[in-house]
Structure formats: C-alpha cells, structure tokens
Motif scaffolding. Structure first.
Motif, mmCIF file in Angstrom:
data_model
loop_
_atom_site.group_PDB
_atom_site.id
_atom_site.type_symbol
_atom_site.label_atom_id
_atom_site.label_comp_id
_atom_site.label_asym_id
_atom_site.label_seq_id
_atom_site.Cartn_x
_atom_site.Cartn_y
_atom_site.Cartn_z
ATOM 1 N N PHE A 159 -0.213 4.502 1.837
ATOM 2 C CA PHE A 159 -0.303 4.629 3.021
ATOM 3 C C PHE A 159 0.973 4.538 3.852
ATOM 4 C CE2 PHE A 159 -4.583 2.685 2.653
ATOM 5 C CZ PHE A 159 -5.338 3.944 2.732
ATOM 6 N N SER A 178 3.826 7.088 6.485
ATOM 7 C CA SER A 178 3.601 5.979 7.480
ATOM 8 C C SER A 178 3.449 6.839 8.788
ATOM 9 C CB SER A 178 4.899 5.178 7.623
ATOM 10 O OG SER A 178 5.209 4.370 6.288
ATOM 11 N N TRP A 234 -9.760 2.739 10.547
ATOM 12 C CA TRP A 234 -8.410 2.207 10.541
ATOM 13 C C TRP A 234 -8.604 0.826 9.980
ATOM 14 C CZ3 TRP A 234 -6.407 -2.198 12.705
ATOM 15 C CH2 TRP A 234 -7.448 -2.674 13.717
ATOM 16 N N THR A 279 -0.433 7.797 8.527
ATOM 17 C CA THR A 279 -1.266 6.727 8.263
ATOM 18 C C THR A 279 -1.139 5.931 9.732
ATOM 19 O OG1 THR A 279 -0.655 5.854 6.191
ATOM 20 C CG2 THR A 279 -1.595 4.259 7.607
ATOM 21 N N VAL A 309 -7.399 1.109 6.296
ATOM 22 C CA VAL A 309 -5.948 0.838 6.038
ATOM 23 C C VAL A 309 -5.558 -0.538 6.347
ATOM 24 C CG1 VAL A 309 -3.613 1.463 7.185
ATOM 25 C CG2 VAL A 309 -5.614 3.031 7.219
ATOM 26 N N GLU A 332 0.897 -1.249 -0.016
ATOM 27 C CA GLU A 332 -0.006 0.016 -0.011
ATOM 28 C C GLU A 332 0.854 1.201 0.057
ATOM 29 O OE1 GLU A 332 -3.179 0.875 -0.230
ATOM 30 O OE2 GLU A 332 -3.919 -1.135 -0.377
ATOM 31 N N GLN A 369 -3.747 8.254 12.053
ATOM 32 C CA GLN A 369 -5.212 7.706 11.363
ATOM 33 C C GLN A 369 -5.442 6.468 12.426
ATOM 34 O OE1 GLN A 369 -5.967 7.288 7.559
ATOM 35 N NE2 GLN A 369 -7.930 5.958 7.977
#
Length: 264
Positions: free
Chosen positions: A160, A167, A180, A170, A184, A157, A173
C-alpha cells in the motif's frame, strides 16, 4: 404563425412528448445490452430507434426554421444539435461503437427538457472555478499525506505504501471510504498503534471538509439561479398585472363611451 409555432414547440405537450421519447430511447438502449433479447427483437428495436431519431430530427429542423441563427446562441440547443446530427451521420457508418455512444448520449437530452435539471447543471458549471481550487488544495493534501505515509509505512505495508505512486492510490481508496478500515488501516494499526491519527485526520480533512466545500458551492449557485428565476418571474407577474389594469381601464373607457353614445 411563427409565434404560434414557437409557443407550441415550447409548450408542455411537446416538451413532455420529447421527454417520453428520450426515456423510451434510454429503455431501448438498455434492452440492447441483453444479447438474446437484442437478437430476437433486433428488427423492432431498429425500427423504433429509427422512428425516435426521426422525431428528434424533426424537432431540430422545426426549431432551426423558427429560430434561425438564434438557435445556436443557446448552449442546450447546440448540445441537442450535436447529438442528433452525430446520430444521423453515423447511422449507416461502420463506426458502431461511436454510434452507440451517441445513442446513449440522447438520454442526456432529458437535461434540456426538464428545467430543474438545467438549473442543477448550470449550478455545477458555475461552481467549476471553486471546484478547481478545491481540487488543487486536495492535491496538495494528498501529496503531503502520501509522502508521510511512504516514509512511515513503506516497511510495514509495502503493498500500500511502498512508493509515492502506491501511496496516492491507497489514499484515494481511503478517500472513497471503500474497505479502508479492514483492507488498509487495521493491518498497519496492529504494527503501528498511533497510525489512527494519520488515517482519521486524512479522512476528516479530505473527505468531509473538502467534499462539503464542493457541495456547499453547488448548493449556493443553485440558490442564486433560483433567486434569479424568481426575480424574473416576479417581474413578469408585475407586467401581467399592469396589463390587466390597463385592460380594465380600457374596458371602463369603452363602457363610458358606449354610455355617451346611447344618451345621444
């Protein structure tokens, strides 16, 4: 005369009146966010705001007269003074946006009028050293997990975990627990089944443990402040009881003296 005025200014009636004015000010500021309403009742809103600011100014002037330099030894008084003076200085200035900020900040004066809110804020400030240490620890944890995430998931990914900066965003989040899982975790989990270890361990360490440390410190400080206030109150109660005992003894002496005088 001054002592009586101080008792009046620190009494519940004046405090409740100022609190009501602060709440009205908050409502007026909120109403001004509706353009149609603000345009229709702009004259009334301006007049009410001017009256409220007048009462706030009068309060500050009276306190300055009563306390003189002692007024500025209290941090909450300084806070009120800055807000009111800032509102007065910028009232007819072209810096409308700054004036609006000061008008909104008047709402924060509820903290100075409600003792329980002052205790909470004081506990929060007392916890700042601990919170700073926790933030440093969290930064280290974020960095370690960001590096690990970039190494393992940048190819899975890249949106993200494409680089260290992405990172970090992300992980923030994930830290807030906002979408999440669906946003993600699940896309990565479909490709890397063991990735749940990475995300679950990060959430447990960063979100649950670290936040509980901060909350626990604030609660402990609030308890300390409450205990100090209780101790001070107990001391005052003891002094009052001693005064009552002295009054009773004086009354007895007066009665004895009066009895002796009557006998003569």
């Amino acid at each position: 005369m001054k002592d009586r005025m101080i008792r009046i200014m620190e009494g519940k009636r004046v405090t409740n009146f100022i609190t009501i004015l602060i709440l009205i000010n908050a409502i007026l500021v909120g109403l001004e966010t509706y353009p149609d309403f603000a345009a229709k009742y702009s004259t009334w809103l301006l007049a009410l705001d001017f009256v409220i600011l007048g009462f706030f100014t009068l309060e500050i002037l009276i306190k300055l007269y009563l306390y003189r330099t002692k007024f500025f030894r209290n941090g909450w008084n300084n806070f009120d003074f800055i807000i009111v003076v800032g509102s007065l200085v910028l009232y007819n200035s072209p810096y409308i946006s700054v004036l609006r900020i000061f008008r909104v900040l008047r709402v924060l004066r509820t903290i100075t009028t409600i003792p329980s809110l002052r205790r909470v804020v004081a506990a929060l400030f007392m916890a700042i050293p601990t919170i700073t240490s926790v933030i440093v620890l969290m930064s280290i944890i974020f960095y370690v997990y960001a590096v690990i995430g970039t190494f393992f998931y940048s190819s899975v990914e890249p949106e993200f975990f494409g680089n260290l900066g992405l990172s970090f965003i992300t992980l923030f989040q994930v830290f807030t627990l906002e979408s999440w899982a669906s946003g993600v975790f699940r896309p990565i989990f479909e490709v890397v089944p063991w990735s749940w270890l990475y995300f679950v361990s990060f959430i447990v360490i960063s979100t649950f443990l670290m936040i509980n440390l901060i909350v626990g410190e604030i609660v402990n400080n609030a308890q300390k402040i409450s205990e100090e206030i209780d101790a001070e109150t107990a001391g005052i109660i003891e002094e009052l009881s001693e005064i009552d005992e002295l009054k009773a003894e004086v009354a007895e002496l007066k009665t004895m003296i009066q009895t002796l005088v009557d006998r003569k």
